[in-house]
Design a protein around this motif. Structure first.
Motif, mmCIF file in Angstrom:
data_model
loop_
_atom_site.group_PDB
_atom_site.id
_atom_site.type_symbol
_atom_site.label_atom_id
_atom_site.label_comp_id
_atom_site.label_asym_id
_atom_site.label_seq_id
_atom_site.Cartn_x
_atom_site.Cartn_y
_atom_site.Cartn_z
ATOM 1 N N ASN A 20 3.999 -3.834 -1.791
ATOM 2 C CA ASN A 20 4.966 -4.931 -1.745
ATOM 3 C C ASN A 20 6.078 -4.724 -2.768
ATOM 4 O O ASN A 20 7.262 -4.913 -2.465
ATOM 5 C CB ASN A 20 4.254 -6.264 -2.022
ATOM 6 C CG ASN A 20 5.189 -7.446 -1.902
ATOM 7 O OD1 ASN A 20 5.958 -7.537 -0.938
ATOM 8 N ND2 ASN A 20 5.154 -8.345 -2.865
ATOM 9 N N TYR A 21 5.728 -4.291 -3.975
ATOM 10 C CA TYR A 21 6.748 -4.088 -5.002
ATOM 11 C C TYR A 21 7.750 -3.014 -4.570
ATOM 12 O O TYR A 21 8.966 -3.223 -4.642
ATOM 13 C CB TYR A 21 6.107 -3.679 -6.335
ATOM 14 C CG TYR A 21 7.148 -3.417 -7.403
ATOM 15 C CD1 TYR A 21 7.650 -4.451 -8.179
ATOM 16 C CD2 TYR A 21 7.667 -2.134 -7.611
ATOM 17 C CE1 TYR A 21 8.637 -4.221 -9.140
ATOM 18 C CE2 TYR A 21 8.648 -1.909 -8.559
ATOM 19 C CZ TYR A 21 9.120 -2.944 -9.320
ATOM 20 O OH TYR A 21 10.108 -2.719 -10.254
ATOM 21 N N VAL A 22 7.238 -1.863 -4.149
ATOM 22 C CA VAL A 22 8.174 -0.772 -3.828
ATOM 23 C C VAL A 22 9.032 -1.129 -2.619
ATOM 24 O O VAL A 22 10.206 -0.749 -2.540
ATOM 25 C CB VAL A 22 7.419 0.558 -3.602
ATOM 26 C CG1 VAL A 22 6.715 0.988 -4.868
ATOM 27 C CG2 VAL A 22 6.453 0.484 -2.434
ATOM 28 N N THR A 23 8.474 -1.890 -1.691
ATOM 29 C CA THR A 23 9.243 -2.280 -0.512
ATOM 30 C C THR A 23 10.363 -3.243 -0.890
ATOM 31 O O THR A 23 11.518 -3.097 -0.445
ATOM 32 C CB THR A 23 8.320 -2.939 0.526
ATOM 33 O OG1 THR A 23 7.283 -2.021 0.872
ATOM 34 C CG2 THR A 23 9.091 -3.336 1.773
ATOM 35 N N GLY A 66 4.231 5.163 0.353
ATOM 36 C CA GLY A 66 4.988 5.236 1.592
ATOM 37 C C GLY A 66 6.426 4.797 1.508
ATOM 38 O O GLY A 66 7.185 4.937 2.475
ATOM 39 N N VAL A 67 6.846 4.260 0.381
ATOM 40 C CA VAL A 67 8.230 3.813 0.195
ATOM 41 C C VAL A 67 8.689 4.264 -1.183
ATOM 42 O O VAL A 67 7.958 4.126 -2.168
ATOM 43 C CB VAL A 67 8.351 2.276 0.295
ATOM 44 C CG1 VAL A 67 9.793 1.838 0.019
ATOM 45 C CG2 VAL A 67 7.910 1.791 1.666
ATOM 46 N N GLY A 123 2.513 -7.871 -12.651
ATOM 47 C CA GLY A 123 2.230 -7.454 -11.290
ATOM 48 C C GLY A 123 1.907 -5.968 -11.207
ATOM 49 O O GLY A 123 2.034 -5.225 -12.181
ATOM 50 N N LYS A 124 1.475 -5.558 -10.046
ATOM 51 C CA LYS A 124 1.184 -4.159 -9.798
ATOM 52 C C LYS A 124 2.345 -3.505 -9.057
ATOM 53 O O LYS A 124 3.017 -4.144 -8.252
ATOM 54 C CB LYS A 124 -0.091 -4.010 -8.954
ATOM 55 C CG LYS A 124 -1.342 -4.569 -9.622
ATOM 56 C CD LYS A 124 -1.752 -3.715 -10.817
ATOM 57 C CE LYS A 124 -3.071 -4.220 -11.412
ATOM 58 N NZ LYS A 124 -3.419 -3.468 -12.661
ATOM 59 N N VAL A 125 2.556 -2.235 -9.345
ATOM 60 C CA VAL A 125 3.509 -1.473 -8.541
ATOM 61 C C VAL A 125 2.762 -1.046 -7.278
ATOM 62 O O VAL A 125 2.146 0.016 -7.216
ATOM 63 C CB VAL A 125 4.059 -0.267 -9.321
ATOM 64 C CG1 VAL A 125 5.006 0.552 -8.446
ATOM 65 C CG2 VAL A 125 4.789 -0.748 -10.581
ATOM 66 N N ASP A 126 2.791 -1.923 -6.305
ATOM 67 C CA ASP A 126 2.060 -1.700 -5.066
ATOM 68 C C ASP A 126 3.035 -1.632 -3.890
ATOM 69 O O ASP A 126 4.251 -1.545 -4.084
ATOM 70 C CB ASP A 126 1.029 -2.817 -4.853
ATOM 71 C CG ASP A 126 1.678 -4.205 -4.902
ATOM 72 O OD1 ASP A 126 2.937 -4.293 -4.833
ATOM 73 O OD2 ASP A 126 0.943 -5.198 -5.011
#
Length: 636
Positions: A285-288, A360-361, A280-283
């Protein structure tokens, strides 16, 4: 020197008494008389182990752990019990809380391997493990390692995975045993027994383990069964765990979160910044998701310390503490320096600032704690009372010669095991709810074993008078935020934040060397930095203009007797410190690190007590320490 310190302590007591008398004379005997009634201010630190295994874990059971869940609680509560190898064991003091975190994968298989259940002996691998266990000694150890290797490489027999996965009778029964054990020994106000488990994600040997803690009681816990990682029924992807946590809260109305450990054995996958192990990507959704479900990190434990690495922090002479940097968990891949960025807590805290700017997160905005990760059912985190990782290396003359893991590529030797650690939680009462909430808001700190009392507040106008006050803690909350908090907007004239930090030695351990504040920040160009400041040092040593005390505290350890003296260091250190390099436009974090004076490691106790021949590579002396959760500053 010692007499002088006692005299100083007496003087402090006299001052405190005078202040208390003055306060008493001002009090009014009305309904507001008692300052403690209805108070929820976190005035107490509660000590516990957030990561302990019993024989219900597949590996612990196969290593011969016969100490039950109930006995594990009894030891934690201060009773004397007998270890699996027949050694009487007791903690120096009771703990206040405990989380038994048995592996969910293959729950119940250890017991069935031991007794040779029909489904076990009908399987070729199962039969091998059973026969190895029956032979005992080296054969049992080899059987256990073979099982662990197959588990790590995800090559367990599929039929056995199904037999010991959620939905099976044996899996459900083991879960009930764990839950009911916690329920029996949970005594609100006196001892907290959390319900929890370990989700043991270790794809191809890369340690991505998470422990899970529930805020709830048996009624809610038994509405579900915990998730596993082995295919075809489980998944090693953390997103599957996040989904389980989401579903648990929706179904039960309860609360739970996860916390990882041993990034040092992940070969760079614990704290990803671009892509995840699972593709997956660290995007966004991941950081949230990561920020939501993982507010805590186990920074130190038996398999190495995870605060910092000397390669990442070359200017920090204390960064190389109990460092494991050999490879992944089963050493099927060796470590390289480029992996370290994704493994250590300090670096993750820095990378979190960068990801927050980008997405942002901040996914790595976590509090910290320590744990034993002992597989003996024994929450023994003290050097002089170290019962090892597993039953096979409980105290004996030769245990140091048994490597933790060895492969064709390398080894993690037995002397590298770490007698660490515990978590201190600041809370107003000893209940599941109060302790869980404190962990969630990150008002926690880790130690490598000693129970030193550490306070850390951040604000804008703390003063030396505040620090000296007998109400320093109350002032800490009134004028700022505690460890784990976010600096609020300045309402003072001060242009830089101030931090109020204090550390009181463990009365049963060593004096203190120094208190440090570690700062990490991101500049206007997105470049990450870190710096260590000494803010309070013992024995009258000087802090130079660069914020460092270069003079070592000394070393009183007698290696012939495994003893030391507290005639160096100080019992109490405290300071109000203002960041001299503050830039209001730069996001930053700050945490405190407290160092004891040097004391013996467990290997030295083994040498003196049992005549163990210690390899020359083994460290005999170390400096125990504490790490607080950070306080963050966000430029607006």
């Amino acid at each position: 020197m010692l007499s002088k310190k006692i005299a100083t302590a007496c003087a402090v007591s006299v001052i405190t008494l005078s202040v208390n008398v003055a306060l008493a004379s001002d009090a009014k005997p009305d309904k507001d008389y008692s300052p403690y009634a209805n108070s929820t201010q976190p005035n107490n630190v509660y000590w516990g182990d957030s990561h302990l295994h019993t024989g219900l874990s597949l590996d612990a059971g196969l290593f011969g752990n016969t100490v039950t869940v109930e006995e594990a609680y009894r030891l934690a509560r201060g009773e004397q019990i007998t270890s699996s190898t027949g050694i009487p064991v007791k903690l120096s003091r009771p703990l206040d809380w405990l989380i038994i975190t048995d592996h969910t994968d293959m729950m119940g298989i250890a017991t069935d391997i031991q007794k040779g259940a029909p489904n076990i002996v009908a399987n070729k691998k199962g039969k091998e493990w059973h026969e190895g266990f029956k032979k005992g000694g080296k054969a049992a150890g080899e059987a256990a390692f073979d099982l662990i290797t197959n588990f790590s490489q995800m090559t367990l027999p599929e039929e056995l995975v199904r037999d010991y996965s959620p939905g099976s009778e044996v899996f459900g029964n083991v879960w009930k045993t764990i839950v009911n054990g916690a329920e029996k020994y949970n005594e609100p106000g006196l001892f907290t027994a959390f319900i929890g488990f370990e989700w043991t994600s270790v794809p191809k040997g890369f340690n991505l383990h998470r422990n899970v803690i529930l805020r709830d009681d048996a009624k809610k816990a038994l509405m579900v069964q915990p998730p596993t990682t082995q295919p075809p029924t489980g998944s090693t992807d953390p997103f599957s765990l996040y989904k389980w946590l989401e579903d648990y809260q929706k179904k039960t109305g309860g609360k739970a979160f996860a916390f990882a450990h041993n990034g040092n054995l992940s070969n760079g996958w614990m704290f990803p910044t671009v892509s995840t192990y699972h593709g997956g990507k660290v995007d966004k959704n991941y950081v949230t998701q990561r920020a939501k479900w993982e507010p805590h990190y186990e920074i130190t434990q038996i398999k190495g310390d995870g605060e910092a690495h000397p390669y990442l922090s070359p200017d920090d002479e204390f960064a190389d503490y109990e460092t494991w940097a050999v490879g992944n968990l089963d050493i099927t891949e060796l470590k390289t320096n480029d992996m370290l960025k994704g493994e250590y807590a300090r670096e993750a805290l820095k990378q979190g600032l960068l990801l927050e700017k980008k997405l942002g997160v901040n996914p790595y905005k976590f509090g910290v704690g320590g744990a034993t990760d002992s597989h003996t059912s024994l929450a023994t985190g003290a050097e002089e009372n170290f019962f090892g990782k597993s039953t096979s290396v409980e105290p004996n003359k030769d245990r140091i010669n048994h490597p933790f893991v060895r492969s064709k590529l390398g080894a993690i030797e037995g002397y590298m095991l770490v007698a660490s650690g515990y978590t201190g939680i600041w809370a107003h009462e000893n209940t599941r709810e109060a302790l869980y909430d404190a962990m969630e808001r990150k008002e926690t700190y880790a130690t490598t074993g000693p129970r030193m009392k550490v306070r850390f507040f951040g604000g804008w106008n703390y003063t030396e008078k505040d620090l000296a006050s007998n109400k320093a803690d109350a002032i800490g909350y009134q004028k700022g935020v505690p460890m784990g908090g976010d600096l609020t907007k300045s309402t003072a004239k001060s242009k830089a934040p101030t931090f109020m930090v204090s550390a009181l030695r463990d009365p049963e351990s060593a004096n203190l060397d120094r208190v440090q504040i570690i700062k990490g920040w991101m500049d206007s160009k997105g470049k990450l930095h870190e710096r260590v400041y000494d803010v309070a040092v013992s024995d009258g040593r000087k802090i130079d203009k660069n914020g460092r005390a270069k003079q070592p505290v000394g070393n009183t350890v007698d290696v012939k007797t495994a003893t030391w003296t507290n005639d160096i260091g100080d019992a109490y250190l405290a300071a109000v410190w203002t960041d001299p390099d503050f830039d209001k436009n730069e996001n930053a974090f700050y945490y405190a690190r407290v160092l004891e004076i040097p004391t013996p490691r467990w290997v030295l106790y083994d040498k003196v007590r049992m005549g163990t021949v210690v390899p020359k590579e083994a460290e005999l002396v170390g400096q125990e320490r504490a790490y607080t959760s950070p306080i963050w500053y966000a430029a607006k």
